[in-house]
Design a protein around this motif. Sequence first.
Motif, mmCIF file in Angstrom:
data_model
loop_
_atom_site.group_PDB
_atom_site.id
_atom_site.type_symbol
_atom_site.label_atom_id
_atom_site.label_comp_id
_atom_site.label_asym_id
_atom_site.label_seq_id
_atom_site.Cartn_x
_atom_site.Cartn_y
_atom_site.Cartn_z
ATOM 1 N N ASP A 190 0.971 -1.238 -0.149
ATOM 2 C CA ASP A 190 -0.115 0.003 -0.079
ATOM 3 C C ASP A 190 0.751 1.175 -0.126
ATOM 4 O O ASP A 190 0.376 2.504 -0.254
ATOM 5 C CB ASP A 190 -1.013 0.176 1.162
ATOM 6 N N LEU A 191 2.185 1.026 0.123
ATOM 7 C CA LEU A 191 3.017 2.414 0.036
ATOM 8 C C LEU A 191 2.964 2.806 -1.425
ATOM 9 O O LEU A 191 2.899 2.380 -2.458
ATOM 10 C CB LEU A 191 4.421 2.012 0.274
ATOM 11 N N PRO A 192 3.057 4.304 -1.368
ATOM 12 C CA PRO A 192 2.885 5.020 -2.698
ATOM 13 C C PRO A 192 4.207 4.685 -3.346
ATOM 14 O O PRO A 192 5.224 4.484 -2.839
ATOM 15 C CB PRO A 192 2.685 6.450 -2.507
ATOM 16 N N PRO A 193 4.072 4.749 -4.718
ATOM 17 C CA PRO A 193 5.458 4.389 -5.614
ATOM 18 C C PRO A 193 6.293 5.728 -5.700
ATOM 19 O O PRO A 193 5.946 6.697 -5.193
ATOM 20 C CB PRO A 193 4.745 4.237 -7.180
ATOM 21 N N PHE A 194 7.541 5.114 -5.859
ATOM 22 C CA PHE A 194 8.626 6.311 -5.803
ATOM 23 C C PHE A 194 8.279 7.376 -6.984
ATOM 24 O O PHE A 194 8.120 6.731 -8.214
ATOM 25 C CB PHE A 194 9.840 5.763 -5.745
ATOM 26 N N PRO A 195 8.095 8.581 -6.941
ATOM 27 C CA PRO A 195 7.969 9.226 -8.251
ATOM 28 C C PRO A 195 8.989 9.407 -8.916
ATOM 29 O O PRO A 195 10.420 9.459 -8.597
ATOM 30 C CB PRO A 195 7.701 10.665 -7.476
ATOM 31 N N PRO A 196 8.871 9.374 -10.398
ATOM 32 C CA PRO A 196 9.961 9.441 -11.391
ATOM 33 C C PRO A 196 10.515 10.809 -11.415
ATOM 34 O O PRO A 196 9.693 11.709 -11.198
ATOM 35 C CB PRO A 196 9.407 8.965 -12.551
#
Length: 64
Positions: A55-61
Motif C-alpha cells: 500500500d505504500l505509494p510508488p517512488f515518483p519518477p
Amino acid sequence: MSRSQLHSINESRARLGNIGRDAIYGLLNSGQLNGKKIGRRTFITDESLEKYVHDLPPFPPRST
C-alpha cells in the motif's frame, strides 16, 4: 488456517529497512500494521507487513 509467520518488533523493523522502534510502534498505533500480543510481547504477521509495503505509494519518477 493459513501458516502465517509472526515477526518480533526487531524482525519487523529489519524487514522494513531498519526503521526505528518509534516508527514501528507509530505504525501499530495508527492501524497501518496489525499486531498480535502473546503475553507481553508484540508480533506482526507476514500478511500485515506485506499489505503495508504493497500500500505504500510508488517512488515518483524524476522529471528531466
